[in-house]
Design an enzyme around this catalytic site. Sequence first.
Site, PDB file in Angstrom:
ATOM      1  N   ILE A  13       0.815  -1.172   0.047  1.00 36.42           N
ATOM      2  CA  ILE A  13       0.107  -0.060   0.354  1.00 36.42           C
ATOM      3  C   ILE A  13       0.951   1.230   0.206  1.00 36.42           C
ATOM      4  CG2 ILE A  13      -1.775   1.229   1.159  1.00 36.42           C
ATOM      5  CD1 ILE A  13      -2.645  -1.644   2.477  1.00 36.42           C
ATOM      6  N   ASN A  36      10.012  -6.772   4.246  1.00 39.73           N
ATOM      7  CA  ASN A  36       8.851  -7.282   3.506  1.00 39.73           C
ATOM      8  C   ASN A  36       8.661  -6.829   2.002  1.00 39.73           C
ATOM      9  OD1 ASN A  36       7.197  -9.454   2.734  1.00 39.73           O
ATOM     10  ND2 ASN A  36       5.535  -8.310   3.753  1.00 39.73           N
ATOM     11  N   SER A 125      -7.036  -0.966  10.357  1.00 40.32           N
ATOM     12  CA  SER A 125      -7.578  -2.160   9.721  1.00 40.32           C
ATOM     13  C   SER A 125      -9.066  -2.564   9.952  1.00 40.32           C
ATOM     14  CB  SER A 125      -6.770  -3.402   9.806  1.00 40.32           C
ATOM     15  OG  SER A 125      -7.376  -4.517   9.305  1.00 40.32           O
ATOM     16  N   ALA A 126      -9.718  -2.980   8.966  1.00 44.89           N
ATOM     17  CA  ALA A 126     -11.315  -3.546   9.561  1.00 44.89           C
ATOM     18  C   ALA A 126     -11.109  -4.515  10.267  1.00 44.89           C
ATOM     19  CB  ALA A 126     -11.868  -3.783   8.262  1.00 44.89           C
ATOM     20  N   TYR A 149      -2.110  -9.250  15.822  1.00 45.21           N
ATOM     21  CA  TYR A 149      -1.943  -8.156  14.648  1.00 45.21           C
ATOM     22  C   TYR A 149      -3.227  -7.288  15.030  1.00 45.21           C
ATOM     23  CZ  TYR A 149      -3.023  -6.046  10.521  1.00 45.21           C
ATOM     24  OH  TYR A 149      -3.523  -5.079   9.544  1.00 45.21           O
ATOM     25  N   LYS A 153      -3.288  -3.118  15.877  1.00 47.03           N
ATOM     26  CA  LYS A 153      -3.971  -1.909  15.279  1.00 47.03           C
ATOM     27  C   LYS A 153      -4.930  -1.373  16.221  1.00 47.03           C
ATOM     28  CE  LYS A 153      -1.786  -2.018  11.551  1.00 47.03           C
ATOM     29  NZ  LYS A 153      -1.157  -1.073  11.176  1.00 47.03           N
ATOM     30  N   ARG A 292     -11.762 -21.645   7.394  1.00 46.20           N
ATOM     31  CA  ARG A 292     -10.510 -21.188   8.218  1.00 46.20           C
ATOM     32  C   ARG A 292     -10.908 -20.936   9.424  1.00 46.20           C
ATOM     33  NH1 ARG A 292      -6.541 -16.856   5.026  1.00 46.20           N
ATOM     34  NH2 ARG A 292      -8.613 -15.724   5.747  1.00 46.20           N
TER      35      ARG A 292
HETATM   36  C1  UD1 Z   1      -7.045 -10.909   6.133  1.00 42.62           C
HETATM   37  C2  UD1 Z   1      -6.778 -10.605   7.492  1.00 42.62           C
HETATM   38  C3  UD1 Z   1      -6.804  -9.325   7.778  1.00 42.62           C
HETATM   39  C4  UD1 Z   1      -6.410  -8.310   6.945  1.00 42.62           C
HETATM   40  C5  UD1 Z   1      -6.843  -8.701   5.459  1.00 42.62           C
HETATM   41  C6  UD1 Z   1      -6.447  -7.745   4.532  1.00 42.62           C
HETATM   42  C7  UD1 Z   1      -6.985 -12.764   8.543  1.00 42.62           C
HETATM   43  C8  UD1 Z   1      -7.794 -13.689   9.543  1.00 42.62           C
HETATM   44  N1  UD1 Z   1      -7.433 -11.745   8.422  1.00 42.62           N
HETATM   45  O1  UD1 Z   1      -8.435 -10.773   6.184  1.00 42.62           O
HETATM   46  O2  UD1 Z   1      -6.466  -9.085   9.174  1.00 42.62           O
HETATM   47  O3  UD1 Z   1      -6.561  -6.884   7.282  1.00 42.62           O
HETATM   48  O4  UD1 Z   1      -6.621  -9.908   5.297  1.00 42.62           O
HETATM   49  O5  UD1 Z   1      -5.211  -8.065   4.105  1.00 42.62           O
HETATM   50  O6  UD1 Z   1      -6.161 -13.539   7.919  1.00 42.62           O
HETATM   51  N2  UD1 Z   1     -10.127 -17.392   1.459  1.00 42.62           N
HETATM   52  C9  UD1 Z   1     -10.405 -18.442   0.883  1.00 42.62           C
HETATM   53  N3  UD1 Z   1      -9.206 -19.293   0.618  1.00 42.62           N
HETATM   54  C10 UD1 Z   1      -7.889 -18.817   0.443  1.00 42.62           C
HETATM   55  C11 UD1 Z   1      -7.630 -17.482   1.176  1.00 42.62           C
HETATM   56  C12 UD1 Z   1      -8.920 -16.894   1.731  1.00 42.62           C
HETATM   57  O7  UD1 Z   1     -11.500 -18.973   0.638  1.00 42.62           O
HETATM   58  O8  UD1 Z   1      -7.002 -19.273  -0.043  1.00 42.62           O
HETATM   59  C13 UD1 Z   1     -10.988 -16.652   1.908  1.00 42.62           C
HETATM   60  C14 UD1 Z   1     -11.451 -16.399   3.358  1.00 42.62           C
HETATM   61  O9  UD1 Z   1     -12.040 -17.479   3.842  1.00 42.62           O
HETATM   62  C15 UD1 Z   1     -12.239 -15.155   3.457  1.00 42.62           C
HETATM   63  C16 UD1 Z   1     -11.776 -14.391   2.225  1.00 42.62           C
HETATM   64  O10 UD1 Z   1     -11.335 -15.324   1.134  1.00 42.62           O
HETATM   65  O11 UD1 Z   1     -13.631 -15.415   3.157  1.00 42.62           O
HETATM   66  C17 UD1 Z   1     -10.823 -13.414   2.267  1.00 42.62           C
HETATM   67  O12 UD1 Z   1      -9.608 -13.963   2.898  1.00 42.62           O
HETATM   68  P1  UD1 Z   1      -8.304 -13.069   3.255  1.00 42.62           P
HETATM   69  O13 UD1 Z   1      -7.928 -12.435   1.688  1.00 42.62           O
HETATM   70  O14 UD1 Z   1      -7.527 -13.775   3.957  1.00 42.62           O
HETATM   71  O15 UD1 Z   1      -8.917 -11.666   3.851  1.00 42.62           O
HETATM   72  P2  UD1 Z   1      -9.494 -11.536   5.371  1.00 42.62           P
HETATM   73  O16 UD1 Z   1      -9.894 -12.760   6.055  1.00 42.62           O
HETATM   74  O17 UD1 Z   1     -10.861 -10.779   5.325  1.00 42.62           O
END
Ligand code: UD1
Length: 344
Positions: A13, A36, A125-126, A149, A153, A292
């Site tokens: 970002i 990173n 962060s949300a 984490y 925040k 997850r």
């Molecule tokens: C994650 C972080 C959050 C961070 C946000 C943005 C967690 C618990 N939270 O949120 O702190 O602010 O990223 O970077 O990690 N999904 C799949 N398959 C995958 C990966 C994800 O189905 O391989 C689904 C998840 O179940 C979720 C959605 O995709 O429903 C979004 O996941 P992800 O991109 O990891 O974001 P967040 O969980 O919203």
Amino acid sequence: MANILVTGGAGYIGAHTCVALMNAGHNPVILDNFHNSSPQVLDRLERITGQRPVLVQADIRDRLALDCALEAHRIDAVIHFAALKAVGESAEIPVDYYSVNIGGLLTLIEAMTSANIRKLVFSSSANVYGEPASVPVREDFPLSAGNPYGRTKLMGEMILGDLAATQTGWHIARLRYFNPLGAHESGLIGEAPNGIPSNIGPYVAKVAARELPEVSVFGDDYDTPDGTGVRDFIHVMDLAEGHIAALDGIWAAPGLTTVNLGTGKGCSVLELIHAFEAQSGRRIPYRIAPRRPADIAQSYADPSLAEKLLGWKASRSLADMCRDTWRWQMNSSAAGEEDRALTG
Ligand code: UD1
């Protein structure tokens, strides 16, 4: 033209925000330790904008480096991204997260205080909403955090709230990001997570590029329209421009401004996969996997406060996010391992 210190300015970002700053006529000074990310981001920023930001290579906890940077570059305001950001990792090495995210923020506030710089934009962060009781999520919803984490925040927000309440003259914005996706439209900068991505966007991109075999969709039995998780994906350039709007907004008005940066539109994991298929022209194999742990069903912003207070609104579509992610993925796949390490 203002001189803006961008901590973590080589990250995902941060780098896009540097582009937006330069587009707005500002002068970003990047402070980054490349934990990173990669110094090559500077070359890419120069190619995109024709201007090479000054670089200060230092850790955010390095007070001396901060003091020198604030003074030498006549900094007017700070946008603070430098932090650790992986939820899973934060549960394994929580002290590192507190050290960098809280220790870094405190060091920055002290350095700014002694340099008499009082304008600060903070990456929140949300995640601070925990599992929201309803959607869309408004800024006055209850806050909670289920992992180290998220706690960093939330504590960061509280520290800044206390600072603004007790010390006059501070101009502070706390920006609560929803789910950033996409890349600069040039395809020269984007997100490059280390190893196998844990976020859905980069994971889908790697499956489309055939670097990973299939997407595991974590749960299809949520109480959402198609049963998969719903998130508010926001184009990283919209998010970047939100920082410029926040900077403009706090410039004239001291005190504390706290806003969501999201689109207000929920998008399911399956919708995202299909949108990415349409933009990439590739079939994206997926299978339904167990939920997850600790994932929430749905989260999307009510973004109206940011529009009201800052005049900012996301304008790019899901198709734009997928198209730009794909362009970046194609560029970075072709350029090989070295370029994949560009931004974290
Ligand atoms: C994650 C972080 C959050 C961070 C946000 C943005 C967690 C618990 N939270 O949120 O702190 O602010 O990223 O970077 O990690 N999904 C799949 N398959 C995958 C990966 C994800 O189905 O391989 C689904 C998840 O179940 C979720 C959605 O995709 O429903 C979004 O996941 P992800 O991109 O990891 O974001 P967040 O969980 O919203």
